[in-house]
Design a protein around this motif. Structure first.
Motif, PDB file in Angstrom:
ATOM      1  N   ASP A  41       7.099  11.957   7.148  1.00  0.00           N
ATOM      2  CA  ASP A  41       6.053  11.080   6.625  1.00  0.00           C
ATOM      3  C   ASP A  41       5.751   9.904   7.552  1.00  0.00           C
ATOM      4  OD1 ASP A  41       5.476  12.492   4.279  1.00  0.00           O
ATOM      5  OD2 ASP A  41       7.213  11.646   3.257  1.00  0.00           O
ATOM      6  N   ARG A  42       6.381   9.902   8.712  1.00  0.00           N
ATOM      7  CA  ARG A  42       6.135   8.886   9.738  1.00  0.00           C
ATOM      8  C   ARG A  42       6.378   7.468   9.233  1.00  0.00           C
ATOM      9  NH1 ARG A  42       0.743  11.245  12.897  1.00  0.00           N
ATOM     10  NH2 ARG A  42       1.642  13.298  13.382  1.00  0.00           N
ATOM     11  N   LEU A  43       7.432   7.334   8.446  1.00  0.00           N
ATOM     12  CA  LEU A  43       7.838   6.015   7.952  1.00  0.00           C
ATOM     13  C   LEU A  43       8.875   5.444   8.907  1.00  0.00           C
ATOM     14  CD1 LEU A  43       8.286   6.938   4.185  1.00  0.00           C
ATOM     15  CD2 LEU A  43       6.334   5.770   5.220  1.00  0.00           C
ATOM     16  N   VAL A  44       8.648   4.245   9.403  1.00  0.00           N
ATOM     17  CA  VAL A  44       9.573   3.643  10.358  1.00  0.00           C
ATOM     18  C   VAL A  44      10.188   2.384   9.765  1.00  0.00           C
ATOM     19  CG1 VAL A  44       8.376   4.566  12.370  1.00  0.00           C
ATOM     20  CG2 VAL A  44       7.734   2.323  11.470  1.00  0.00           C
ATOM     21  N   GLY A  45      11.308   1.979  10.335  1.00  0.00           N
ATOM     22  CA  GLY A  45      11.947   0.742   9.902  1.00  0.00           C
ATOM     23  C   GLY A  45      12.697   0.851   8.601  1.00  0.00           C
ATOM     24  N   GLY A  46      13.068   2.079   8.203  1.00  0.00           N
ATOM     25  CA  GLY A  46      13.862   2.261   6.997  1.00  0.00           C
ATOM     26  C   GLY A  46      15.293   1.798   7.216  1.00  0.00           C
ATOM     27  N   HIS A  47      16.033   1.653   6.122  1.00  0.00           N
ATOM     28  CA  HIS A  47      17.381   1.095   6.180  1.00  0.00           C
ATOM     29  C   HIS A  47      18.431   2.107   5.740  1.00  0.00           C
ATOM     30  CE1 HIS A  47      14.500  -2.152   4.905  1.00  0.00           C
ATOM     31  NE2 HIS A  47      14.851  -2.542   6.117  1.00  0.00           N
TER      32      HIS A  47
END
Length: 311
Positions: free
Chosen positions: A100-106
């Protein structure tokens, strides 16, 4: 976008200390290069709220836990409240975020056991460069997590130890990994009508408060802030709107808020209260973690925010 709003979203770099009274550690500022990551550079020129996904790991398993119930021991009789435990490996969640091209997750390790560390590494390997990692990060292990694929390391208790800020440790971390790869976790609880940073599984109050001067000062050491509203975290009872507004007004660098999100309306409240300058993490409420809020709707909302900002 009005000129006033545009100016609020422009180059979110640390500013000179304001004239207000400073905490006693404020004079100990270290000189560090003004290096900023690509993600930060992108956020510096637009106002767009982003969804930051999470993978919380406890004893090697992906779980959603009410963080305020975590303890090193069970001596005080507090029961651990687990909202969700997955039978899926961390890498599966990391791959979803990657697709889903989500960046900066933890990726947060809720314990220092080997199983949790191995599980965190599994997630980092599945999505190299796309996830940040926190939980027990210190001077000895920070570089190893970056070398394993973390984009940033997230630090709290190592810097805020024994109820105080250890500026020497913070300076050493910046010198080791670089400001551009460091996230400071400023998770906080209300104390005497102010937000005090809490450490040691959110049980110990520090003498550092989340306010304008503190955020300005610490922005010189970190690329981003991560802030859990501990009083509402994991309870799905609504967000701490006052805290979000404070972060939106005063944080000069990208900041992510977590705590209490349960509906799509909560995402809009964060957007409004934070002046479109505060990102959001959603945990227990998501259907992928046993909640009622569809992950797909949150991802669609995230993409809509970023499309609007690019117009």
């Amino acid at each position: 976008m009005s000129f006033r709003m545009a100016s609020r979203c422009a180059a979110r770099l640390p500013q000179p200390p304001c004239a207000a009274p400073q905490p006693r550690w404020a004079s100990l500022r270290v000189s560090v290069p003004s290096a900023r990551s690509g993600a930060s550079r992108g956020r510096a020129t637009v106002c767009a709220v982003s969804f930051r996904p999470c993978i919380d790991i406890h004893k090697g398993k992906v779980k959603q836990i009410v963080g305020s119930t975590l303890r090193d021991t069970s001596d005080d009789g507090t029961a651990l409240v687990i909202n969700f435990e997955s039978d899926k490996p961390p890498a599966e969640f990391a791959n979803i975020y990657k697709e889903d091209r989500l960046v900066g997750g933890h990726v947060i390790m809720l314990g220092g056991d080997d199983a949790s560390r191995s599980a965190a590494l599994e997630a980092l390997h599945a999505y190299p460069g796309g996830l940040q990692v926190g939980g027990g990060i210190n001077l000895e292990n920070a570089m190893s997590y970056l070398n394993e694929g973390a984009s940033h390391v997230i630090v709290t208790s190592y810097v805020f130890s024994d109820g105080k800020m250890n500026i020497d440790r913070l300076t050493q971390l910046v010198e080791l990994v670089g400001k551009q790869r460091l996230v400071l976790d400023l998770s906080c609880r209300k104390k005497d009508d102010r937000y005090a940073i809490v450490t040691d599984r959110w049980q110990k109050f520090s003498d550092v408060f989340v306010d304008g001067p503190t955020l300005e000062h610490l922005a010189a050491y970190a690329d981003e802030f991560l802030v859990h509203g501990v009083d509402v975290e994991g309870k799905r009872l609504g967000i701490d709107e006052e805290l979000v507004a404070l972060l939106g007004r005063h944080s000069p660098i990208p900041t992510t808020y977590a705590g209490g999100v349960s509906t799509m309306d909560d995402l809009e409240r964060i957007k409004q209260a934070g002046n479109s300058r505060v990102d959001v993490t959603v945990g227990s409420a998501l259907d992928i973690f046993g909640g009622d809020l569809p992950y797909s709707r949150v991802v669609s909302w995230h993409k809509e925010q970023n499309m609007v900002s690019q117009r």
